[in-house]
Design a protein around this motif. Sequence first.
Motif, short mmCIF file in Angstrom:
data_model
loop_
_atom_site.label_atom_id
_atom_site.label_comp_id
_atom_site.label_asym_id
_atom_site.label_seq_id
_atom_site.Cartn_x
_atom_site.Cartn_y
_atom_site.Cartn_z
N LYS A 86 0.81 -1.22 0.00
CA LYS A 86 0.00 0.00 0.00
C LYS A 86 0.84 1.27 0.00
N GLY A 87 1.99 1.22 0.66
CA GLY A 87 2.79 2.42 0.85
C GLY A 87 2.33 3.18 2.09
N VAL A 88 2.89 4.36 2.28
CA VAL A 88 2.54 5.21 3.41
C VAL A 88 2.31 6.61 2.85
N THR A 89 1.11 7.12 3.04
CA THR A 89 0.80 8.47 2.53
C THR A 89 1.53 9.52 3.37
N LYS A 90 1.63 10.70 2.84
CA LYS A 90 2.26 11.80 3.56
C LYS A 90 1.52 12.06 4.87
N GLU A 91 0.20 11.95 4.83
CA GLU A 91 -0.62 12.18 6.02
C GLU A 91 -0.40 11.10 7.08
N GLU A 92 -0.19 9.87 6.65
CA GLU A 92 0.04 8.76 7.59
C GLU A 92 1.47 8.76 8.12
N SER A 93 2.39 9.30 7.35
CA SER A 93 3.81 9.24 7.68
C SER A 93 4.12 10.04 8.95
N LYS A 94 4.82 9.42 9.86
CA LYS A 94 5.22 10.08 11.10
C LYS A 94 6.28 11.16 10.83
N SER A 95 7.02 11.00 9.73
CA SER A 95 8.07 11.97 9.39
C SER A 95 7.61 12.97 8.34
N GLY A 96 6.42 12.72 7.77
CA GLY A 96 5.94 13.58 6.70
C GLY A 96 6.45 13.18 5.33
#
Length: 125
Positions: A86-96
């Motif tokens: 799925k990946g990690v969206t910018k919104e989900e990312s803890k680091s942005g």
Amino acid sequence: MKTLLRSAVALALVALCAAAPASAQGVPEGATKDMVAKGNEIFHKAGLCYACHGQDAKGLVGPNLTDDVWIHSKGSFPELIAQITKGVTKEESKSGVPMPAKGGSTITDDDVKAVAAYVWSLSHK
């Protein structure tokens, strides 16, 4: 007598190793050592994982994958498969910093499982 005792101990150790769960051998349950080896190759080539996680998987823009700190999950094999897929969206990312699905590569679902097995093995030696 000593030779017989040594043989018995050696056989017992072989039996214990054969009966040990995959996770006790540095391979997640549901994976194989061959999958881990294939995942290592994909991580460093077609999967493009090294571009963000580094050749040593200790992180560049992406997080360190060699420690026991998991940022977006608990680091289980199924969670890693899902996250890579799925990946990690910018919104989900803890680091942005987002991670595109499959790291932006065109690897197959079987390749994703191999990469997940390899990544899992990095922090479960």
